[in-house]
Design an enzyme around this catalytic site. Sequence first.
Site, mmCIF file in Angstrom:
data_model
loop_
_atom_site.group_PDB
_atom_site.id
_atom_site.type_symbol
_atom_site.label_atom_id
_atom_site.label_comp_id
_atom_site.label_asym_id
_atom_site.label_seq_id
_atom_site.Cartn_x
_atom_site.Cartn_y
_atom_site.Cartn_z
ATOM 1 N N ASP A 176 0.092 1.913 8.964
ATOM 2 C CA ASP A 176 -0.369 1.144 10.134
ATOM 3 C C ASP A 176 0.626 1.175 11.300
ATOM 4 O O ASP A 176 0.270 0.821 12.425
ATOM 5 C CB ASP A 176 -0.629 -0.319 9.743
ATOM 6 C CG ASP A 176 -1.884 -0.466 8.888
ATOM 7 O OD1 ASP A 176 -2.545 0.549 8.620
ATOM 8 O OD2 ASP A 176 -2.188 -1.610 8.479
ATOM 9 N N GLY A 194 0.837 -1.203 0.000
ATOM 10 C CA GLY A 194 0.000 0.000 0.000
ATOM 11 C C GLY A 194 0.867 1.247 0.000
ATOM 12 O O GLY A 194 1.874 1.298 0.691
ATOM 13 N N HIS A 208 -9.189 5.310 2.201
ATOM 14 C CA HIS A 208 -7.916 5.672 1.578
ATOM 15 C C HIS A 208 -7.539 7.141 1.709
ATOM 16 O O HIS A 208 -6.405 7.508 1.402
ATOM 17 C CB HIS A 208 -7.926 5.260 0.102
ATOM 18 C CG HIS A 208 -7.896 3.775 -0.064
ATOM 19 N ND1 HIS A 208 -9.045 3.021 -0.099
ATOM 20 C CD2 HIS A 208 -6.862 2.904 -0.141
ATOM 21 C CE1 HIS A 208 -8.721 1.741 -0.206
ATOM 22 N NE2 HIS A 208 -7.409 1.635 -0.229
ATOM 23 N N GLU A 247 5.255 -5.140 5.909
ATOM 24 C CA GLU A 247 5.505 -6.553 6.247
ATOM 25 C C GLU A 247 5.579 -7.460 5.015
ATOM 26 O O GLU A 247 6.391 -8.382 4.967
ATOM 27 C CB GLU A 247 4.431 -7.070 7.222
ATOM 28 C CG GLU A 247 3.020 -6.714 6.793
ATOM 29 C CD GLU A 247 1.942 -7.680 7.309
ATOM 30 O OE1 GLU A 247 0.775 -7.297 7.272
ATOM 31 O OE2 GLU A 247 2.272 -8.798 7.706
HETATM 32 O O1 F6P Z 1 -1.266 -1.719 4.900
HETATM 33 C C1 F6P Z 1 -1.847 -0.489 5.005
HETATM 34 C C2 F6P Z 1 -3.314 -0.554 4.685
HETATM 35 O O2 F6P Z 1 -3.726 0.762 4.505
HETATM 36 C C3 F6P Z 1 -4.173 -1.273 5.737
HETATM 37 O O3 F6P Z 1 -4.474 -0.465 6.826
HETATM 38 C C4 F6P Z 1 -5.378 -1.668 4.918
HETATM 39 O O4 F6P Z 1 -6.026 -2.786 5.458
HETATM 40 C C5 F6P Z 1 -4.797 -1.983 3.591
HETATM 41 O O5 F6P Z 1 -3.588 -1.270 3.490
HETATM 42 C C6 F6P Z 1 -5.701 -1.664 2.429
HETATM 43 O O6 F6P Z 1 -5.043 -1.995 1.260
HETATM 44 P P1 F6P Z 1 -5.643 -1.831 -0.208
HETATM 45 O O7 F6P Z 1 -5.623 -0.380 -0.520
HETATM 46 O O8 F6P Z 1 -4.695 -2.575 -1.093
HETATM 47 O O9 F6P Z 1 -7.018 -2.413 -0.192
#
Ligand code: F6P
Length: 343
Positions: free
Chosen positions: A128, A11, A273, A103
């Site tokens: 996070d 992300g 987002h 991670e």
């Molecule tokens: O890893 C950061 C994060 O923003 C999490 O808090 C969230 O669950 C995830 O990414 C959402 O990811 P995506 O935008 O790929 O759905």
Amino acid sequence: MKKIGILTGGGDCPGLNPVIRAVVRKCFLEGYEITGIKNGWNGLIDGDSVKLDLLSVSGILPKGGTILGTSRTNPYKKEGGLEKVKENFKKLGLDALIAVGGEDTLGVASKLIKDGIPNIIGVPKTIDNDLSATDYTFGFDTALNTATECIDKLHTTAESHHRIIVVEVMGRHAGWIATEAGIAGGADIILIPELPIDIEEICALLRRRHQRGKTFSIVVVAEGAQFKEGSFVLQERRLDEFGHVRLGGIGEALAAQIEKITGYETRVSVLGHIQRGGTPTAFDRVLGTRFGVKAVELAKDKKFGRMVALAGNKVIDVRLEEAVGTLKTVDMELYEIAKVFFG
Ligand code: F6P
């Protein structure tokens, strides 16, 4: 050391561009060539790269997102992925790779080190803030400030309409954003993935607050929080290449329960987002810059398999494996402080 590659995976978050800029500027001073790999590990599978120079990073410091693009690609889940990554690493003539990620991205980096690409250095990022071995990841501070500002805005409308507003924030495994934005924004209840939600207890707290004369409340909930007797609330059951479901919806589920049990009008606001976008705070720009410069220094010293990290106010380096082994969940001492203001 002649040529260094850099990629951003997972992300996106505010602060990635300051890292890229710092890496390019430091490489320029050291006389190294620098190649940007497009869209995370996907760029190494497809051999999609771009030469970076001073001009390419000019003006990107205050911009959110990443000029290199990102993806949640896991080379270990692609047919022949590992071989392609190795082949392209060679073809590009890279002496080192700086992998900027959370991670998942750093987990892949850690595996690649064992599987034949040892010259990798990690840079931790995620809104996070759940990576171990570093006190902070960049991106978190910006997300925290965005969430706090939203809670402030929701406060005034909740108060005017005498409503409860449930604010759903991000945080898949750890409730750092919820806890700190909740404290900063004066939330009346904060719910995090680390602790099961006891709906009766929450409603009792809300009733107590309303009996005291308050006619509104703010409840902050992290997307990964779960009811005591339930499981995750999901948007999408399908797993991504790292085995994650798409979370979202706990706010709605919680609001319905609160309204049913207490009878108080309850609305929901999902920040989503919004928390990942926008211009990085000064803290994230500075941290990203420090991490980027340090990553090139590690490459220069051939300290591979290491990750840059923040310890107190010092930028240090740690074993990459240390960061990806276990997640850093919310400090319960901090949560106890938040609890003083519940109800
Ligand atoms: O890893 C950061 C994060 O923003 C999490 O808090 C969230 O669950 C995830 O990414 C959402 O990811 P995506 O935008 O790929 O759905």
